[in-house]
Scaffold this active site. Structure first.
Site, PDB file in Angstrom:
ATOM      1  N   ASP A  23      44.952  35.268  37.004  1.00 44.62           N
ATOM      2  CA  ASP A  23      44.225  36.469  37.417  1.00 44.62           C
ATOM      3  C   ASP A  23      45.144  37.694  37.491  1.00 44.62           C
ATOM      4  O   ASP A  23      46.337  37.572  37.743  1.00 44.62           O
ATOM      5  CB  ASP A  23      43.572  36.214  38.790  1.00 44.62           C
ATOM      6  CG  ASP A  23      42.471  37.227  39.077  1.00 44.62           C
ATOM      7  OD1 ASP A  23      41.940  37.819  38.118  1.00 44.62           O
ATOM      8  OD2 ASP A  23      42.149  37.432  40.264  1.00 44.62           O
ATOM      9  N   GLY A  24      44.557  38.875  37.272  1.00 40.03           N
ATOM     10  CA  GLY A  24      45.287  40.126  37.462  1.00 40.03           C
ATOM     11  C   GLY A  24      45.589  40.893  36.181  1.00 40.03           C
ATOM     12  O   GLY A  24      46.315  41.887  36.224  1.00 40.03           O
ATOM     13  N   ARG A  36      41.928  47.658  30.202  1.00 41.62           N
ATOM     14  CA  ARG A  36      41.952  46.286  30.726  1.00 41.62           C
ATOM     15  C   ARG A  36      42.284  45.267  29.629  1.00 41.62           C
ATOM     16  O   ARG A  36      43.013  44.303  29.849  1.00 41.62           O
ATOM     17  CB  ARG A  36      40.580  45.927  31.328  1.00 41.62           C
ATOM     18  CG  ARG A  36      40.234  46.668  32.603  1.00 41.62           C
ATOM     19  CD  ARG A  36      38.850  46.249  33.093  1.00 41.62           C
ATOM     20  NE  ARG A  36      38.756  44.809  33.266  1.00 41.62           N
ATOM     21  CZ  ARG A  36      39.167  44.164  34.358  1.00 41.62           C
ATOM     22  NH1 ARG A  36      39.676  44.836  35.368  1.00 41.62           N
ATOM     23  NH2 ARG A  36      39.056  42.851  34.435  1.00 41.62           N
ATOM     24  N   ASN A  71      32.334  35.312  34.305  1.00 46.64           N
ATOM     25  CA  ASN A  71      32.918  36.365  33.467  1.00 46.64           C
ATOM     26  C   ASN A  71      31.982  36.802  32.337  1.00 46.64           C
ATOM     27  O   ASN A  71      32.150  37.890  31.771  1.00 46.64           O
ATOM     28  CB  ASN A  71      34.271  35.925  32.871  1.00 46.64           C
ATOM     29  CG  ASN A  71      35.394  35.800  33.881  1.00 46.64           C
ATOM     30  OD1 ASN A  71      36.327  35.016  33.698  1.00 46.64           O
ATOM     31  ND2 ASN A  71      35.342  36.569  34.970  1.00 46.64           N
ATOM     32  N   ARG A  74      30.597  40.339  32.780  1.00 45.65           N
ATOM     33  CA  ARG A  74      31.419  41.554  32.654  1.00 45.65           C
ATOM     34  C   ARG A  74      30.830  42.455  31.568  1.00 45.65           C
ATOM     35  O   ARG A  74      29.986  42.014  30.769  1.00 45.65           O
ATOM     36  CB  ARG A  74      32.854  41.157  32.283  1.00 45.65           C
ATOM     37  CG  ARG A  74      33.553  40.487  33.457  1.00 45.65           C
ATOM     38  CD  ARG A  74      35.033  40.445  33.262  1.00 45.65           C
ATOM     39  NE  ARG A  74      35.656  39.855  34.451  1.00 45.65           N
ATOM     40  CZ  ARG A  74      36.940  39.786  34.641  1.00 45.65           C
ATOM     41  NH1 ARG A  74      37.785  40.253  33.733  1.00 45.65           N
ATOM     42  NH2 ARG A  74      37.421  39.255  35.739  1.00 45.65           N
TER      43      ARG A  74
HETATM   44  C1  IPE Z   1      38.952  34.000  37.935  1.00 51.41           C
HETATM   45  O1  IPE Z   1      39.239  35.347  37.884  1.00 51.41           O
HETATM   46  C2  IPE Z   1      38.539  33.528  36.566  1.00 51.41           C
HETATM   47  C3  IPE Z   1      39.607  33.463  35.593  1.00 51.41           C
HETATM   48  C4  IPE Z   1      40.870  33.641  35.825  1.00 51.41           C
HETATM   49  C5  IPE Z   1      39.182  33.146  34.261  1.00 51.41           C
HETATM   50  P1  IPE Z   1      38.137  36.446  38.282  1.00 51.41           P
HETATM   51  O2  IPE Z   1      38.809  37.751  38.212  1.00 51.41           O
HETATM   52  O3  IPE Z   1      36.918  36.259  37.450  1.00 51.41           O
HETATM   53  O4  IPE Z   1      37.802  36.015  39.781  1.00 51.41           O
HETATM   54  P2  IPE Z   1      37.190  36.852  40.968  1.00 51.41           P
HETATM   55  O5  IPE Z   1      35.962  37.529  40.436  1.00 51.41           O
HETATM   56  O6  IPE Z   1      38.210  37.840  41.406  1.00 51.41           O
HETATM   57  O7  IPE Z   1      36.890  35.839  42.044  1.00 51.41           O
HETATM   58  C1  IPE Z   2      42.026  37.524  34.590  1.00 46.38           C
HETATM   59  O1  IPE Z   2      42.300  38.865  34.795  1.00 46.38           O
HETATM   60  C2  IPE Z   2      41.457  37.244  33.225  1.00 46.38           C
HETATM   61  C3  IPE Z   2      40.037  36.908  33.215  1.00 46.38           C
HETATM   62  C4  IPE Z   2      39.283  36.727  34.262  1.00 46.38           C
HETATM   63  C5  IPE Z   2      39.397  36.773  31.910  1.00 46.38           C
HETATM   64  P1  IPE Z   2      41.172  39.885  35.271  1.00 46.38           P
HETATM   65  O2  IPE Z   2      40.510  40.453  34.064  1.00 46.38           O
HETATM   66  O3  IPE Z   2      40.263  39.241  36.244  1.00 46.38           O
HETATM   67  O4  IPE Z   2      42.065  40.988  35.963  1.00 46.38           O
HETATM   68  P2  IPE Z   2      41.776  41.705  37.361  1.00 46.38           P
HETATM   69  O5  IPE Z   2      41.590  40.605  38.375  1.00 46.38           O
HETATM   70  O6  IPE Z   2      40.565  42.548  37.182  1.00 46.38           O
HETATM   71  O7  IPE Z   2      43.021  42.478  37.625  1.00 46.38           O
HETATM   72 MG    MG Z   3      40.293  39.024  38.264  1.00 50.91          MG
END
Ligand code: IPE
Ligand code: IPE
Ligand code: MG
Length: 253
Positions: A23-24, A36, A71, A74
């Protein structure tokens, strides 16, 4: 890999299965004034580093949460960009996986994926099927509630058709109907990005996993951070409901 960190690892007590909530990516990109999507692209580099680290150490299973059921909600452009990135990355990384003797496996509701993404996944799985080192298990279009519900549905059907006795359904029967059937439960679950939650990931399988949270955004996570997480894991006592004295008597697994 940092030799100082490698030295601190007890090779006889490695986690057999490491699962990671990557994540992140979005926040990493935003901090740098990027889109992003650029964060997701950078995240692929971390996947490569972490996979290579697992392969070199001899970690047998590495499960990466790459795209959750949630996801799909999104913005359309981000979902499309992620699907495109999955295909591009597989094409690029498969030779590298083979070099590292890594086989690919996928868990998740793959039927929701576009046909060409599914075909690319199937081809990559096939191409790496000769590798017998680390198993890289990608969680795509995955959520634990989807998986558990699907397992319940199949068990109910088998019972209704008289193929199994409903009263014989036990832990093992449930586990064998999950998409992780045949893979031992994760010993260590890592989540990057600063949030301390599991976001519908492997809820059944992490019953006794050690949890490790780090504030580092996924594109900043690499071999050294993975080694630190393993060192932290190796310093913990896993009691599985027993007392500390019982664990010392029987020796740590
Ligand atoms: C968790 O990350 C899912 C993946 C890493 C694929 P998210 O960014 O979707 O999780 P939440 O929404 O912060 O719980
Ligand atoms: C994790 O990073 C990747 C996926 C969930 C696909 P994020 O896209 O959730 O990144 P943040 O949490 O918004 O920073
Ligand atoms: Mg995330």
């Amino acid at each position: 890999m940092n030799p100082e960190l490698v030295k601190q690892i007890d090779a006889t007590h490695l986690p057999v299965h490491i699962a990671i909530i990557m994540d992140g990516n979005g926040r990493w990109a935003k901090l740098r004034g990027l889109e992003r999507t650029e964060g997701h692209v950078a995240g692929v580099e971390s996947v490569r580093k972490v996979t290579e680290c697992a392969a070199r150490l001899g970690v047998k299973y590495l499960t990466l949460y790459a795209f959750s059921t949630e996801n799909w909600n999104r913005p359309r452009e981000e979902v499309d960009a992620l699907l495109h990135l999955i295909v591009m990355s597989l094409r690029k990384e498969v030779p590298h996986l083979k070099e590292n003797n890594v086989s690919l496996r996928v868990i998740g509701d793959i039927d929701r994926m576009p046909a060409h993404t599914r075909e690319c996944l199937e081809k990559s799985i096939e191409e790496t099927s000769v590798c017998d080192g680390t198993v890289l298990n990608l969680a795509l279009s995955y959520s634990s509630r989807w998986e558990i519900t699907d397992a319940c549905r199949r068990l109910a059907r088998e019972a209704a058709e008289g193929r199994i006795d409903w009263a014989s359904i036990d832990d093992e029967a449930v586990a064998s109907h999950l998409s992780t059937a045949g893979i031992p439960d994760p010993d260590l679950l890592i989540r990057t990005g600063g949030d301390e939650r599991v976001s519908n990931f492997l809820l059944w399988q992490i019953a006794y996993s050690e949890l490790y949270f780090t504030d580092i955004y996924w594109p900043g996570f690499g071999a050294d951070q993975m080694l630190r997480a393993i060192i932290d894991y190796q310093g913990r006592e896993r009691r599985f409901g027993l007392t500390s004295e019982q664990v010392s008597e029987h020796g740590q697994q």
